[in-house]
Write an enzyme that holds these catalytic residues in place. Structure first.
Site, PDB file in Angstrom:
ATOM      1  N   HIS A 270      34.276 -32.750 -22.752  1.00 50.47           N
ATOM      2  CA  HIS A 270      34.917 -33.499 -23.834  1.00 50.47           C
ATOM      3  C   HIS A 270      35.979 -32.620 -24.472  1.00 50.47           C
ATOM      4  CE1 HIS A 270      35.426 -35.988 -27.417  1.00 50.47           C
ATOM      5  NE2 HIS A 270      34.836 -36.935 -26.719  1.00 50.47           N
TER       6      HIS A 270
ATOM      7  N   HIS B  57      38.707 -41.523 -19.466  1.00 48.48           N
ATOM      8  CA  HIS B  57      38.393 -41.978 -20.836  1.00 48.48           C
ATOM      9  C   HIS B  57      37.244 -42.973 -20.772  1.00 48.48           C
ATOM     10  CE1 HIS B  57      38.907 -42.807 -24.977  1.00 48.48           C
ATOM     11  NE2 HIS B  57      40.012 -43.527 -24.990  1.00 48.48           N
TER      12      HIS B  57
ATOM     13  N   ASP C 197      29.384 -41.039 -22.074  1.00 43.79           N
ATOM     14  CA  ASP C 197      29.366 -41.881 -20.869  1.00 43.79           C
ATOM     15  C   ASP C 197      28.298 -41.497 -19.863  1.00 43.79           C
ATOM     16  OD1 ASP C 197      32.786 -41.766 -21.423  1.00 43.79           O
ATOM     17  OD2 ASP C 197      31.623 -43.622 -21.403  1.00 43.79           O
TER      18      ASP C 197
HETATM   19  C1  SDX Z   1      35.512 -40.353 -23.575  1.00 42.90           C
HETATM   20  O1  SDX Z   1      38.451 -38.237 -26.872  1.00 42.90           O
HETATM   21  C2  SDX Z   1      37.419 -38.936 -27.074  1.00 42.90           C
HETATM   22  O2  SDX Z   1      36.825 -38.944 -28.177  1.00 42.90           O
HETATM   23  C3  SDX Z   1      36.967 -39.787 -25.901  1.00 42.90           C
HETATM   24  C4  SDX Z   1      35.619 -40.492 -26.062  1.00 42.90           C
HETATM   25  C5  SDX Z   1      35.696 -41.567 -27.095  1.00 42.90           C
HETATM   26  O3  SDX Z   1      34.649 -41.890 -27.680  1.00 42.90           O
HETATM   27  O4  SDX Z   1      36.779 -42.178 -27.259  1.00 42.90           O
HETATM   28  O5  SDX Z   1      34.625 -39.558 -26.431  1.00 42.90           O
HETATM   29  C6  SDX Z   1      35.214 -41.177 -24.761  1.00 42.90           C
HETATM   30  O6  SDX Z   1      36.582 -40.457 -23.031  1.00 42.90           O
HETATM   31  C7  SDX Z   1      34.486 -39.356 -23.108  1.00 42.90           C
HETATM   32  C8  SDX Z   1      34.985 -38.526 -21.890  1.00 42.90           C
HETATM   33  C9  SDX Z   1      34.714 -39.357 -20.636  1.00 42.90           C
HETATM   34  N1  SDX Z   1      35.340 -38.713 -19.455  1.00 42.90           N
HETATM   35  C10 SDX Z   1      34.603 -38.124 -18.515  1.00 42.90           C
HETATM   36  O7  SDX Z   1      33.384 -37.973 -18.541  1.00 42.90           O
HETATM   37  C11 SDX Z   1      35.420 -37.650 -17.305  1.00 42.90           C
HETATM   38  C12 SDX Z   1      34.992 -36.223 -16.937  1.00 42.90           C
HETATM   39  N2  SDX Z   1      35.439 -35.341 -18.003  1.00 42.90           N
HETATM   40  C13 SDX Z   1      36.681 -34.636 -17.856  1.00 42.90           C
HETATM   41  O8  SDX Z   1      37.665 -35.307 -17.149  1.00 42.90           O
HETATM   42  C14 SDX Z   1      37.110 -33.881 -19.101  1.00 42.90           C
HETATM   43  O9  SDX Z   1      36.017 -33.196 -19.540  1.00 42.90           O
HETATM   44  C15 SDX Z   1      37.728 -34.645 -20.243  1.00 42.90           C
HETATM   45  C16 SDX Z   1      38.856 -35.505 -19.806  1.00 42.90           C
HETATM   46  C17 SDX Z   1      36.712 -35.483 -20.935  1.00 42.90           C
HETATM   47  C18 SDX Z   1      38.259 -33.614 -21.237  1.00 42.90           C
HETATM   48  O10 SDX Z   1      39.236 -32.914 -20.578  1.00 42.90           O
HETATM   49  P1  SDX Z   1      40.051 -31.725 -21.284  1.00 42.90           P
HETATM   50  O11 SDX Z   1      39.648 -31.546 -22.691  1.00 42.90           O
HETATM   51  O12 SDX Z   1      41.485 -31.925 -20.995  1.00 42.90           O
HETATM   52  O13 SDX Z   1      39.483 -30.486 -20.543  1.00 42.90           O
HETATM   53  P2  SDX Z   1      40.067 -29.920 -19.186  1.00 42.90           P
HETATM   54  O14 SDX Z   1      40.254 -31.036 -18.198  1.00 42.90           O
HETATM   55  O15 SDX Z   1      41.218 -29.059 -19.502  1.00 42.90           O
HETATM   56  O16 SDX Z   1      38.824 -29.053 -18.662  1.00 42.90           O
HETATM   57  C19 SDX Z   1      38.671 -27.694 -19.024  1.00 42.90           C
HETATM   58  C20 SDX Z   1      38.012 -27.059 -17.806  1.00 42.90           C
HETATM   59  C21 SDX Z   1      38.812 -27.253 -16.525  1.00 42.90           C
HETATM   60  O17 SDX Z   1      38.428 -26.209 -15.650  1.00 42.90           O
HETATM   61  P3  SDX Z   1      39.466 -24.926 -15.464  1.00 42.90           P
HETATM   62  O18 SDX Z   1      40.822 -25.508 -15.145  1.00 42.90           O
HETATM   63  O19 SDX Z   1      39.422 -24.202 -16.793  1.00 42.90           O
HETATM   64  O20 SDX Z   1      38.881 -24.111 -14.353  1.00 42.90           O
HETATM   65  O21 SDX Z   1      36.742 -27.695 -17.549  1.00 42.90           O
HETATM   66  C22 SDX Z   1      36.784 -28.343 -16.293  1.00 42.90           C
HETATM   67  C23 SDX Z   1      38.250 -28.504 -15.919  1.00 42.90           C
HETATM   68  O22 SDX Z   1      38.403 -28.553 -14.511  1.00 42.90           O
HETATM   69  N3  SDX Z   1      36.154 -29.641 -16.472  1.00 42.90           N
HETATM   70  C24 SDX Z   1      35.307 -30.190 -15.608  1.00 42.90           C
HETATM   71  C25 SDX Z   1      34.907 -31.402 -16.204  1.00 42.90           C
HETATM   72  N4  SDX Z   1      35.523 -31.536 -17.384  1.00 42.90           N
HETATM   73  C26 SDX Z   1      36.295 -30.447 -17.544  1.00 42.90           C
HETATM   74  N5  SDX Z   1      34.861 -29.766 -14.410  1.00 42.90           N
HETATM   75  C27 SDX Z   1      33.993 -30.606 -13.785  1.00 42.90           C
HETATM   76  N6  SDX Z   1      33.557 -31.775 -14.298  1.00 42.90           N
HETATM   77  C28 SDX Z   1      34.001 -32.210 -15.491  1.00 42.90           C
HETATM   78  N7  SDX Z   1      33.577 -33.361 -15.991  1.00 42.90           N
END
Ligand code: SDX
Length: 422
Positions: free
Chosen positions: A301, A262, A357
């Site tokens: 996201h 997050h 971020d």
């Molecule tokens: C913020 O919600 C908000 O509004 C949050 C925010 C706010 O203003 O409050 O916008 C702020 O939290 C932004 C996000 C910051 N986090 C990151 O940058 C961390 C990296 N991102 C991921 O951990 C992920 O993208 C999330 C947590 C942001 C979202 O995760 P989801 O929606 O649960 O998606 P998921 O983990 O189910 O991913 C779907 C697929 C998966 O692959 P498969 O299992 O389908 O093969 O996409 C992949 C994930 O492995 N994936 C990534 C990835 N993000 C998702 N693979 C590599 N790198 C990534 N960053």
């Protein structure tokens, strides 16, 4: 075709048809079918936990609006305090309302000397500033005997004013403590962003905040102020639903924000870029991400399946800051990562784009902030969003204490086994 949904419970043959309004239908329909029937929805992927008029997101089209106003226009024309007023009150302030709000915030930036002198000294010299911030926001409430009068509007407004005004002071105090530097008191002659930078970095009397950097800080605060039902805001709403005071609820929300998935992602992005080290290492790192060895922090996201509009604005702001501070050497690695990922099927298929971020940390670093302060920089403006959602929840007649149900998958009943027989 009507805007309704019909659900049939094939076990009983019972059917219920309910209206779809604003893209949602009421779960009361399920209770009508069977009060013991629950929707299994881990992480609330398909659950609207509340009705809200504060922030609107369109993930497919990369749209973000505060009280209906596009984030691009607020970043261009507004100030953080004006945007804070908009989020908390529903409309942009008149000139008189803004002047009073600015005066009130400016004159509530001081924190009790016991916090500055005794409370903070209880931390280890290298305590993470987010741990300090989370503790300090909860502790702040213990200084006000009216902190819990949340159903007295004047009292709740006063607590909100105190938190909005004091979180920059708390943040700067955490930083100065970690650097072993004397605290800098708030300066009422400075704007919100300027005052924060001054409390953070002033050493000697000749320190002055560069206007471009002060504006960049304000824009970053505007962009981070709210984001509808994100993890931290959900924590704020859940804790507020128990009628906790705003200080402890803010502390709970900041605890969720601290998570690397997050708000902790901005810190993780810069650590990731530093570990990659050079542009030449980008292809190997991307392959590692695709193999599941690491996440591309700052990408992806839950809602945005297109560009995060904030990332676009932050990227533009970064270039303006670098004009003054000199380019952050990690920028080239970030640009190469973005260029490579946006062309790679792994990321395209999963609709992974830069989020808020990805570039923000590069600006923070160029402004002189240490990496472990980055999430605190997210928490300062997001305190406004959290409080706006708390206010909205407390006045929402549909809301009550949050208490989800579960799908029990444990063992059935069994007897206690004496230890001699285990
Ligand atoms: C913020 O919600 C908000 O509004 C949050 C925010 C706010 O203003 O409050 O916008 C702020 O939290 C932004 C996000 C910051 N986090 C990151 O940058 C961390 C990296 N991102 C991921 O951990 C992920 O993208 C999330 C947590 C942001 C979202 O995760 P989801 O929606 O649960 O998606 P998921 O983990 O189910 O991913 C779907 C697929 C998966 O692959 P498969 O299992 O389908 O093969 O996409 C992949 C994930 O492995 N994936 C990534 C990835 N993000 C998702 N693979 C590599 N790198 C990534 N960053």
């Amino acid at each position: 075709m009507t805007d309704t949904i019909t659900i049939t419970d094939n076990r009983s043959g019972k059917t219920v048809t309910v209206p779809i309004t604003g893209g949602v239908f009421s779960s009361a329909a399920l209770r009508e079918l069977d009060p013991n029937l629950f929707m299994y929805d881990p992480a609330y992927l398909s659950t609207a936990a509340c009705a809200s008029s504060i922030t609107y997101l369109d993930g497919e089209n990369g749209i973000l609006r505060y009280r209906g106003i596009p984030i691009e226009q607020l970043a261009e024309h507004s100030s953080f305090l004006e945007t804070a007023y908009l989020l908390l009150n529903g409309d942009l302030p008149t000139a008189d309302q803004l002047a009073k709000w600015q005066y009130d915030v400016t004159h509530h930036t001081m924190i009790h000397e016991n916090m500055r002198k005794r409370f903070v000294d209880g931390f280890h010299y290298d305590a993470h500033p987010m741990g300090m911030f989370i503790s300090a926001t909860a502790a702040l409430g213990t200084f006000y005997d009216d902190a819990k009068d949340i159903f007295d509007k004047d009292s709740l407004d006063k607590q909100i004013l105190r938190l909005v005004a004091k979180v920059p002071t708390i943040a700067a105090m955490c930083y100065r403590f970690s650097q072993g530097l004397p605290f800098v008191s708030p300066d009422n002659a400075l704007s919100y962003g300027e005052n924060f930078l001054n409390m953070m970095f002033k050493i000697g009397d000749d320190y002055a905040v560069h206007p471009t950097l002060a504006r960049a800080m304000d824009i970053l605060f505007i962009l981070h102020a709210d984001h509808e039902q994100n993890c931290g805001t959900t924590a704020m709403r859940v804790v507020s639903s128990a009628n906790a005071d705003p200080y402890t609820a803010t502390s709970a929300a900041a605890s969720a924000l601290y998570g690397p998935l997050h708000g902790g992602a901005n810190e993780a992005v810069v650590r990731m870029l530093s570990e990659i080290g050079t542009i030449d290492n980008v292809p190997a790192f991307i392959e590692g991400v695709k193999n599941g060895d690491a996440k591309l922090m700052g990408f992806g996201h839950r809602v945005y399946k297109n560009f995060d509009p904030r990332a676009t604005i932050i990227k533009k702001t970064a270039y303006e800051v670098f004009e003054v501070t000199g380019k952050n050497p990690l920028l080239d690695i970030a640009l190469k990562l973005e260029e490579t990922a946006l062309k790679d099927e792994y990321f395209v298929k999963r609709k992974l784009y830069p989020n808020v971020d990805f570039y923000s940390g590069l600006i923070y670093q160029a402004l002189g902030f240490p990496v472990d302060m980055f999430t605190v920089l997210f928490a300062i403006p997001r305190t406004v969003g959290w409080l706006a959602h708390m206010q909205e929840l407390l006045s929402d007649k549909d809301q009550k204490i949050s208490r989800p149900r579960q799908w029990y998958t444990g063992v059935d009943t069994r007897d206690y086994t004496p230890i001699a027989k285990r």
